[in-house]
Design an enzyme around this catalytic site. Structure first.
Site, PDB file in Angstrom:
ATOM      1  N   ASP A   9      26.770  31.879  -2.724  1.00 24.49           N
ATOM      2  CA  ASP A   9      26.133  31.856  -4.035  1.00 24.49           C
ATOM      3  C   ASP A   9      24.656  32.209  -3.791  1.00 24.49           C
ATOM      4  OD1 ASP A   9      25.668  31.141  -6.802  1.00 24.49           O
ATOM      5  OD2 ASP A   9      24.754  29.297  -6.048  1.00 24.49           O
ATOM      6  N   ASP A  11      21.581  31.621  -6.377  1.00 25.78           N
ATOM      7  CA  ASP A  11      20.617  30.660  -6.920  1.00 25.78           C
ATOM      8  C   ASP A  11      20.926  29.257  -6.395  1.00 25.78           C
ATOM      9  OD1 ASP A  11      19.253  32.521  -8.668  1.00 25.78           O
ATOM     10  OD2 ASP A  11      21.027  32.497  -9.939  1.00 25.78           O
ATOM     11  N   THR A  17      15.819  29.457  -7.299  1.00 22.95           N
ATOM     12  CA  THR A  17      15.388  30.081  -8.556  1.00 22.95           C
ATOM     13  C   THR A  17      15.576  29.152  -9.754  1.00 22.95           C
ATOM     14  OG1 THR A  17      17.505  31.138  -8.374  1.00 22.95           O
ATOM     15  CG2 THR A  17      15.585  32.538  -8.049  1.00 22.95           C
ATOM     16  N   LYS A  45      23.057  24.663 -13.773  1.00 20.50           N
ATOM     17  CA  LYS A  45      23.270  25.287 -12.462  1.00 20.50           C
ATOM     18  C   LYS A  45      24.645  25.940 -12.372  1.00 20.50           C
ATOM     19  CE  LYS A  45      19.946  22.757  -9.757  1.00 20.50           C
ATOM     20  NZ  LYS A  45      19.697  21.758  -8.721  1.00 20.50           N
ATOM     21  N   GLY A  46      24.675  27.180 -11.982  1.00 19.19           N
ATOM     22  CA  GLY A  46      25.945  27.889 -11.796  1.00 19.19           C
ATOM     23  C   GLY A  46      26.565  28.385 -13.089  1.00 19.19           C
ATOM     24  N   ARG A  49      24.479  32.879 -18.304  1.00 20.22           N
ATOM     25  CA  ARG A  49      23.306  32.914 -19.188  1.00 20.22           C
ATOM     26  C   ARG A  49      23.649  32.481 -20.618  1.00 20.22           C
ATOM     27  NH1 ARG A  49      20.375  38.548 -19.367  1.00 20.22           N
ATOM     28  NH2 ARG A  49      20.639  38.255 -17.128  1.00 20.22           N
ATOM     29  N   SER A 114      27.621  35.745  -6.968  1.00 23.25           N
ATOM     30  CA  SER A 114      26.671  35.098  -7.879  1.00 23.25           C
ATOM     31  C   SER A 114      27.005  35.358  -9.341  1.00 23.25           C
ATOM     32  CB  SER A 114      25.263  35.628  -7.588  1.00 23.25           C
ATOM     33  OG  SER A 114      24.354  35.206  -8.577  1.00 23.25           O
ATOM     34  N   ALA A 115      26.718  34.371 -10.196  1.00 19.79           N
ATOM     35  CA  ALA A 115      26.893  34.540 -11.644  1.00 19.79           C
ATOM     36  C   ALA A 115      25.742  35.333 -12.256  1.00 19.79           C
ATOM     37  CB  ALA A 115      26.950  33.165 -12.307  1.00 19.79           C
ATOM     38  N   SER A 116      24.684  35.536 -11.478  1.00 15.70           N
ATOM     39  CA  SER A 116      23.462  36.121 -12.054  1.00 15.70           C
ATOM     40  C   SER A 116      23.531  37.634 -12.192  1.00 15.70           C
ATOM     41  CB  SER A 116      22.262  35.765 -11.170  1.00 15.70           C
ATOM     42  OG  SER A 116      21.124  36.451 -11.621  1.00 15.70           O
ATOM     43  N   ASN A 118      20.837  39.175 -12.414  1.00 15.80           N
ATOM     44  CA  ASN A 118      19.592  39.581 -11.747  1.00 15.80           C
ATOM     45  C   ASN A 118      19.708  39.518 -10.222  1.00 15.80           C
ATOM     46  OD1 ASN A 118      17.785  39.844 -14.151  1.00 15.80           O
ATOM     47  ND2 ASN A 118      18.336  37.689 -14.406  1.00 15.80           N
ATOM     48  N   GLU A 169      28.100  26.893  -1.823  1.00 14.72           N
ATOM     49  CA  GLU A 169      27.772  26.683  -3.242  1.00 14.72           C
ATOM     50  C   GLU A 169      26.907  25.440  -3.459  1.00 14.72           C
ATOM     51  OE1 GLU A 169      27.689  27.287  -6.342  1.00 14.72           O
ATOM     52  OE2 GLU A 169      28.798  29.121  -6.558  1.00 14.72           O
TER      53      GLU A 169
HETATM   54  C1  BG6 Z   1      23.472  31.263 -11.821  1.00 12.10           C
HETATM   55  C2  BG6 Z   1      22.421  30.193 -12.090  1.00 12.10           C
HETATM   56  O1  BG6 Z   1      23.430  31.640 -10.478  1.00 12.10           O
HETATM   57  O2  BG6 Z   1      23.223  32.412 -12.636  1.00 12.10           O
HETATM   58  C3  BG6 Z   1      22.382  29.864 -13.575  1.00 12.10           C
HETATM   59  O3  BG6 Z   1      22.732  29.023 -11.345  1.00 12.10           O
HETATM   60  C4  BG6 Z   1      22.148  31.136 -14.376  1.00 12.10           C
HETATM   61  O4  BG6 Z   1      21.367  28.915 -13.820  1.00 12.10           O
HETATM   62  C5  BG6 Z   1      23.235  32.177 -14.042  1.00 12.10           C
HETATM   63  O5  BG6 Z   1      22.173  30.864 -15.777  1.00 12.10           O
HETATM   64  C6  BG6 Z   1      23.023  33.502 -14.777  1.00 12.10           C
HETATM   65  O6  BG6 Z   1      21.826  34.080 -14.322  1.00 12.10           O
HETATM   66  P1  BG6 Z   1      21.111  35.335 -14.986  1.00 12.10           P
HETATM   67  O7  BG6 Z   1      20.070  35.716 -13.954  1.00 12.10           O
HETATM   68  O8  BG6 Z   1      22.148  36.408 -15.168  1.00 12.10           O
HETATM   69  O9  BG6 Z   1      20.526  34.892 -16.275  1.00 12.10           O
HETATM   70 MG    MG Z   2      23.860  28.233  -7.480  1.00  8.41          MG
END
Ligand code: BG6
Ligand code: MG
Length: 215
Positions: A9, A11, A17, A45-46, A49, A114-116, A118, A169
């Site tokens: 993972d 973040d 972050t 967390k996790g 968005r 990652s779920a992000s 970004n 994780e």
């Molecule tokens: C996860 C974070 O990794 O990504 C969450 O733990 C976050 O807090 C999620 O909301 C989505 O991230 P992003 O960067 O796409 O807004």
């Molecule tokens: Mg995380």
């Protein structure tokens, strides 16, 4: 069982972050005239968005149209980007770089899960993109953690079976996703939060290879 791949993972595992997500969400809550504390931040967390936004709006008792929610999520992301665009290698959490290098020497495949949305930007800013054989981020998945999709795709792209992979994780939703994927899960953080993981360690400072069945 032989471990051939590690899925990380981002973040809370590679970088902290959560503090930047918090500042951006707090700013959004304040523009809607309510406050948002660090205690509440734990729930995010996790979490994706849009789901995070739903949780925050619920805390503030605010109901909005889908269109308005999309606009606010985009605004929050602009503020979040202002923070992450300032990041550099100094923000990599202790022990991570050495651990990734050791995995590389041992010929273990390395993935990001990652779920992000970004994730690529952050990896570039901290100069770690080339350490990963495979990168799966929030732009590539349809179902958020605890659904196992992000880790299943990671294993497939590494051409490994789930039982050959370890997931690292820091969030409950992520631990559940790893277990749902049929993978061995190492929780990074506190035992009372991540107790469902196979083992929980505070971070990568200690040598964990012996405990992880990676030879
Ligand atoms: C996860 C974070 O990794 O990504 C969450 O733990 C976050 O807090 C999620 O909301 C989505 O991230 P992003 O960067 O796409 O807004
Ligand atoms: Mg995380």
């Amino acid at each position: 069982m032989e471990i051939r791949g590690c899925i990380f993972d981002l973040d809370g595992v590679i970088v902290d972050t959560a503090k930047y997500h918090y500042l951006a969400w707090k700013r959004l809550a304040n523009t809607l005239s309510f406050d948002f504390s660090e205690v509440h931040n734990e729930q995010l967390k996790g979490v994706s968005r849009m789901r995070s936004l739903d949780i925050i709006l619920q805390l503030g008792n605010v109901e909005l149209s889908e269109e308005e929610k999309l606009r606010l999520a985009a605004e929050k992301n602009q503020w979040y980007l202002e923070y992450i665009l300032q990041m550099d290698e100094s923000e990599i959490l202790p022990g991570v770089t050495d651990f990734l290098e050791e995995l590389r020497r041992k010929d273990v495949r390395i993935a990001l899960g990652s779920a992000s949305k970004n994730a690529q930007t952050i990896l570039e800013k901290i100069n770690l993109s080339s350490s990963f054989d495979v990168i799966v981020d929030g732009n590539m998945v349809e179902k958020a953690k605890p659904d196992p999709e992000v880790f299943i795709i990671g294993a497939e792209l590494m051409r490994l079976e789930p039982h050959q992979c370890i997931v690292f994780e820091d969030a409950q939703a992520g631990v559940a996703a790893a277990l749902n994927a049929g993978m061995y899960c190492v929780g990074i953080g506190e035992e009372d939060v991540l107790g469902n993981a196979h083992i929980v360690i505070p971070g990568f400072q200690e040598s964990i290879f012996l405990r992880l069945r990676i030879s």
